[in-house]
Design a protein around this motif. Sequence first.
Motif, PDB file in Angstrom:
ATOM      1  N   VAL A  41     -55.468 -15.473 -69.392  1.00  0.00           N
ATOM      2  CA  VAL A  41     -56.280 -14.864 -68.340  1.00  0.00           C
ATOM      3  C   VAL A  41     -55.499 -13.739 -67.663  1.00  0.00           C
ATOM      4  CG1 VAL A  41     -57.418 -15.278 -66.132  1.00  0.00           C
ATOM      5  CG2 VAL A  41     -57.581 -16.979 -67.945  1.00  0.00           C
ATOM      6  N   GLN A  42     -54.202 -14.016 -67.402  1.00  0.00           N
ATOM      7  CA  GLN A  42     -53.340 -13.025 -66.770  1.00  0.00           C
ATOM      8  C   GLN A  42     -53.261 -11.754 -67.614  1.00  0.00           C
ATOM      9  OE1 GLN A  42     -51.714 -12.993 -63.974  1.00  0.00           O
ATOM     10  NE2 GLN A  42     -49.861 -11.787 -64.181  1.00  0.00           N
ATOM     11  N   THR A  43     -53.152 -11.910 -68.937  1.00  0.00           N
ATOM     12  CA  THR A  43     -53.041 -10.756 -69.821  1.00  0.00           C
ATOM     13  C   THR A  43     -54.326  -9.928 -69.777  1.00  0.00           C
ATOM     14  OG1 THR A  43     -51.628 -12.074 -71.236  1.00  0.00           O
ATOM     15  CG2 THR A  43     -52.464 -10.032 -72.160  1.00  0.00           C
ATOM     16  N   LEU A  44     -55.470 -10.620 -69.822  1.00  0.00           N
ATOM     17  CA  LEU A  44     -56.740  -9.894 -69.770  1.00  0.00           C
ATOM     18  C   LEU A  44     -56.851  -9.120 -68.461  1.00  0.00           C
ATOM     19  CD1 LEU A  44     -59.268 -12.499 -71.229  1.00  0.00           C
ATOM     20  CD2 LEU A  44     -58.394 -10.404 -72.284  1.00  0.00           C
ATOM     21  N   LEU A  45     -56.510  -9.793 -67.354  1.00  0.00           N
ATOM     22  CA  LEU A  45     -56.619  -9.161 -66.040  1.00  0.00           C
ATOM     23  C   LEU A  45     -55.670  -7.968 -65.943  1.00  0.00           C
ATOM     24  CD1 LEU A  45     -57.995  -9.612 -63.274  1.00  0.00           C
ATOM     25  CD2 LEU A  45     -55.929 -10.799 -62.562  1.00  0.00           C
ATOM     26  N   ALA A  46     -54.414  -8.170 -66.424  1.00  0.00           N
ATOM     27  CA  ALA A  46     -53.427  -7.093 -66.358  1.00  0.00           C
ATOM     28  C   ALA A  46     -53.881  -5.908 -67.198  1.00  0.00           C
ATOM     29  CB  ALA A  46     -52.062  -7.594 -66.838  1.00  0.00           C
ATOM     30  N   ALA A  47     -54.453  -6.201 -68.388  1.00  0.00           N
ATOM     31  CA  ALA A  47     -54.912  -5.115 -69.258  1.00  0.00           C
ATOM     32  C   ALA A  47     -56.040  -4.343 -68.579  1.00  0.00           C
ATOM     33  CB  ALA A  47     -55.388  -5.686 -70.591  1.00  0.00           C
ATOM     34  N   TRP A  48     -56.963  -5.074 -67.958  1.00  0.00           N
ATOM     35  CA  TRP A  48     -58.106  -4.419 -67.304  1.00  0.00           C
ATOM     36  C   TRP A  48     -57.626  -3.566 -66.124  1.00  0.00           C
ATOM     37  CZ3 TRP A  48     -60.998  -6.514 -62.693  1.00  0.00           C
ATOM     38  CH2 TRP A  48     -62.047  -5.667 -62.343  1.00  0.00           C
ATOM     39  N   LEU A  49     -56.839  -4.180 -65.222  1.00  0.00           N
ATOM     40  CA  LEU A  49     -56.381  -3.431 -64.039  1.00  0.00           C
ATOM     41  C   LEU A  49     -55.443  -2.308 -64.443  1.00  0.00           C
ATOM     42  CD1 LEU A  49     -55.838  -6.335 -61.501  1.00  0.00           C
ATOM     43  CD2 LEU A  49     -57.665  -4.652 -61.509  1.00  0.00           C
ATOM     44  N   GLY A  50     -54.630  -2.561 -65.487  1.00  0.00           N
ATOM     45  CA  GLY A  50     -53.697  -1.541 -65.946  1.00  0.00           C
ATOM     46  C   GLY A  50     -54.425  -0.316 -66.458  1.00  0.00           C
ATOM     47  N   THR A  51     -55.440  -0.531 -67.301  1.00  0.00           N
ATOM     48  CA  THR A  51     -56.171   0.630 -67.830  1.00  0.00           C
ATOM     49  C   THR A  51     -56.925   1.343 -66.704  1.00  0.00           C
ATOM     50  OG1 THR A  51     -57.711  -1.042 -68.610  1.00  0.00           O
ATOM     51  CG2 THR A  51     -56.510   0.181 -70.295  1.00  0.00           C
ATOM     52  N   THR A  52     -57.457   0.560 -65.757  1.00  0.00           N
ATOM     53  CA  THR A  52     -58.140   1.189 -64.632  1.00  0.00           C
ATOM     54  C   THR A  52     -57.168   2.088 -63.870  1.00  0.00           C
ATOM     55  OG1 THR A  52     -59.335  -0.883 -64.427  1.00  0.00           O
ATOM     56  CG2 THR A  52     -59.666   0.721 -62.681  1.00  0.00           C
ATOM     57  N   ALA A  53     -55.942   1.564 -63.622  1.00  0.00           N
ATOM     58  CA  ALA A  53     -54.962   2.337 -62.857  1.00  0.00           C
ATOM     59  C   ALA A  53     -54.551   3.591 -63.626  1.00  0.00           C
ATOM     60  CB  ALA A  53     -53.734   1.483 -62.548  1.00  0.00           C
ATOM     61  N   LEU A  54     -54.445   3.475 -64.951  1.00  0.00           N
ATOM     62  CA  LEU A  54     -54.018   4.630 -65.742  1.00  0.00           C
ATOM     63  C   LEU A  54     -55.107   5.692 -65.818  1.00  0.00           C
ATOM     64  CD1 LEU A  54     -51.996   3.170 -68.734  1.00  0.00           C
ATOM     65  CD2 LEU A  54     -51.196   4.794 -67.040  1.00  0.00           C
ATOM     66  N   THR A  55     -56.391   5.252 -65.867  1.00  0.00           N
ATOM     67  CA  THR A  55     -57.452   6.239 -66.042  1.00  0.00           C
ATOM     68  C   THR A  55     -57.987   6.752 -64.709  1.00  0.00           C
ATOM     69  OG1 THR A  55     -58.949   4.371 -66.304  1.00  0.00           O
ATOM     70  CG2 THR A  55     -58.231   5.461 -68.317  1.00  0.00           C
ATOM     71  N   GLU A  56     -58.037   5.877 -63.697  1.00  0.00           N
ATOM     72  CA  GLU A  56     -58.709   6.292 -62.457  1.00  0.00           C
ATOM     73  C   GLU A  56     -57.767   6.477 -61.283  1.00  0.00           C
ATOM     74  OE1 GLU A  56     -61.781   3.443 -61.793  1.00  0.00           O
ATOM     75  OE2 GLU A  56     -62.574   3.730 -63.816  1.00  0.00           O
ATOM     76  N   GLY A  57     -56.460   6.377 -61.518  1.00  0.00           N
ATOM     77  CA  GLY A  57     -55.528   6.566 -60.420  1.00  0.00           C
ATOM     78  C   GLY A  57     -55.150   5.259 -59.770  1.00  0.00           C
ATOM     79  N   PRO A  58     -54.142   5.293 -58.880  1.00  0.00           N
ATOM     80  CA  PRO A  58     -53.555   4.067 -58.335  1.00  0.00           C
ATOM     81  C   PRO A  58     -54.559   3.182 -57.603  1.00  0.00           C
ATOM     82  CG  PRO A  58     -52.253   5.985 -57.745  1.00  0.00           C
ATOM     83  CD  PRO A  58     -53.507   6.497 -58.374  1.00  0.00           C
ATOM     84  N   LEU A  59     -54.350   1.864 -57.723  1.00  0.00           N
ATOM     85  CA  LEU A  59     -55.130   0.885 -56.973  1.00  0.00           C
ATOM     86  C   LEU A  59     -54.228   0.323 -55.892  1.00  0.00           C
ATOM     87  CD1 LEU A  59     -56.283  -1.218 -60.060  1.00  0.00           C
ATOM     88  CD2 LEU A  59     -57.550   0.629 -58.997  1.00  0.00           C
ATOM     89  N   SER A  60     -54.810  -0.009 -54.746  1.00  0.00           N
ATOM     90  CA  SER A  60     -53.987  -0.677 -53.738  1.00  0.00           C
ATOM     91  C   SER A  60     -54.854  -1.543 -52.845  1.00  0.00           C
ATOM     92  CB  SER A  60     -53.219   0.339 -52.889  1.00  0.00           C
ATOM     93  OG  SER A  60     -54.092   0.909 -51.951  1.00  0.00           O
ATOM     94  N   VAL A  61     -54.235  -2.594 -52.290  1.00  0.00           N
ATOM     95  CA  VAL A  61     -54.977  -3.492 -51.410  1.00  0.00           C
ATOM     96  C   VAL A  61     -54.002  -4.089 -50.403  1.00  0.00           C
ATOM     97  CG1 VAL A  61     -54.700  -5.521 -52.900  1.00  0.00           C
ATOM     98  CG2 VAL A  61     -56.648  -5.383 -51.387  1.00  0.00           C
ATOM     99  N   GLY A  62     -54.469  -4.255 -49.150  1.00  0.00           N
ATOM    100  CA  GLY A  62     -53.658  -4.908 -48.137  1.00  0.00           C
ATOM    101  C   GLY A  62     -53.919  -6.405 -48.209  1.00  0.00           C
ATOM    102  N   VAL A  63     -52.839  -7.193 -48.389  1.00  0.00           N
ATOM    103  CA  VAL A  63     -53.032  -8.636 -48.564  1.00  0.00           C
ATOM    104  C   VAL A  63     -53.530  -9.271 -47.267  1.00  0.00           C
ATOM    105  CG1 VAL A  63     -51.899 -10.813 -49.136  1.00  0.00           C
ATOM    106  CG2 VAL A  63     -51.251  -8.725 -50.314  1.00  0.00           C
ATOM    107  N   GLY A  64     -54.525 -10.139 -47.381  1.00  0.00           N
ATOM    108  CA  GLY A  64     -55.025 -10.878 -46.228  1.00  0.00           C
ATOM    109  C   GLY A  64     -55.750 -10.004 -45.222  1.00  0.00           C
TER     110      GLY A  64
END
Lengths: 498, 122
Positions: A41-64
């Motif tokens: 599951v971790q690999t799928l999620l990392a692949a999805w978020l990774g490709t999103t970050a590479l194609t659409e620019g950085p992702l960020s979120v404030g925890v909590g």
Amino acid sequence: MSDAFLPLLVAIPLFGALLAVATGLVTVRGPALVAWVTLAVQTLLAAWLGTTALTEGPLSVGVGGFVAPYGIELVVDGLSAVVLVLVAVVSLAALAFVSEDDPGGTAFYTEYLLLATGLSGMAVTGDVFNLYVFLEITGLATYALVASAGTGRSAVSALKYLLFGTVAASLYLLGVGYALVATGTLNMADLSTELARAGYGSPLVLASFGFIVVGLATKTALFPLHTWQPDAYGDAPDSVSAVIAALVSTVAAYALLRLVYTVYTPAFFEAVPVARDALIAFAAVSIVVGSVLAVAQSEVKRMLAYSSVSQYGLVVVGIAIGTPAAVFGAVVHLLGHAIMKGGLFVAAGAVADLTGARTVEEYAGLADRFPVLGGASAVLMLAMVGVPPAVGFAGKWYIALGAVRAGTWPVAVVIFASTLLTLAYFALLVERMFVAPASASVRAATDGGSDGPDRPSEPSRRALALVVGAAVVAVALGVVVTDLGTALEPTIDTLLSP
Amino acid sequence: MIELLTTKYTYLAVVILLAIGAYVMIESDNFVKKIIGMNVFQTGIFVFFISAAFRTGGRSPVVSSGGSGGGSFVSPLPHVLILTAIVVGVSLTAVALGLVVRIYESYGTVNEDTLREVRANE
């Protein structure tokens, strides 16, 4: 939208680790299954978020829901995307080899998942103190994994690693403390502007840089701070050496890159050129001495470990030179080294399972008996030396190119010299494997295992698949490296922009 | 110099703690003592953070519901960080002592020099 999924990258393996403990109480096979599912599951999620970050620019979120710079920020840009995917894929793949010669049940899988938690955390965090916490989670899991071989020898190595690792992390923490006193913030993006305001010449800022670099260089195992590393890699169970050689120091080197360019920014190097020169000299010494020490080793796992000291020197040189080509080279070499060294450690483990051979001499005649395993390891070794088109060549090429363009000619010479030394120790091993007459232990394996009661006669399918897979990826990555370059270009440009 | 000693003495304590910790870790042959040295070293860093947060006349950073009351507060952030770091330190100590137990079971000693002799005779 995908921003909201970032915390899951840390939460999934952490939750998996807890679940592994819980299922371990009920069934024996539970923890292994949990580890497989979690990391898949971790690999799928990392692949999805990774490709999103590479194609659409950085992702960020404030925890909590606490907004940066007051809360802890998680950030994935192109660079962390690459490391994140590497961590997920390698820990999933290496699990195949772990299940093969399982060193032990529930505790082992829990530690393994905690290691994945710490490494993913280090890759995604945008907060320097949070990085310290993940550094220590990674460390704790690694110490326990090294000791999981169950021998007294591995416990001594793990304790030595623990003492070194803790001092390293404490120095890093001290560096963070200085930065906090100088600026009052811990968020990486915020620190970069606040440090500039505090003045790069300020003793506080200089001291924080020094402590952070020394701390992370110890974790990365640069000479002369590497002394924990060969013991830890050599005495750990074979599957564990493969994972930690592939990932732990890699992520520490990534953290160094992140701090140097996101927190201190190239402007710091402009203002304090001596910091850059010192880092280059430090890493150059590491490249040469690591190779020389590797040549002197007779045991294969220790040789591979010393070779890492030299290869991480190359990565840090790339980071310190700081031209786009050199930084890209450092990232490529980081990736390539993880795959090649991971594959070689799996091969060393498989050979030890088959024949009991652990020294260079005992490897003699191996390729005649096990042609596929021997051939794939030879490909990995040549890739490590830097034979084109493999990824080992691409990384060194870009670092050397960056060095020449930046006018630091001596570094290019050092890289060339270290390539010859790398060739020296790997060529010796390849010669033993392919040309020399079979050693006693290899003959014993051929005769049907007269020395060991339960040695398998063929390499296991999983180990073979991992070594061959690593060899294929090492060559393929070298071919697609220009595509990777195009994908990473915006990220590196942002990092290096003043 | 005198002014430094009277106003910044906590930092002097930090340096002394770090030096003692590092010295014990390097010089002691006993693994348990090395671990204690490691703890002292970490404590030095904790004290550094805590003293960096302090300000003279600052109050505890708790605001009563009746209003802020003004004045200056001691920074709460380093205290929170150090709480986390203490937890990390405790876990490290636990793992380290576990490893020492394992070493003692295997070799019958927790002394580095004796261990070297035992290994040489193996």
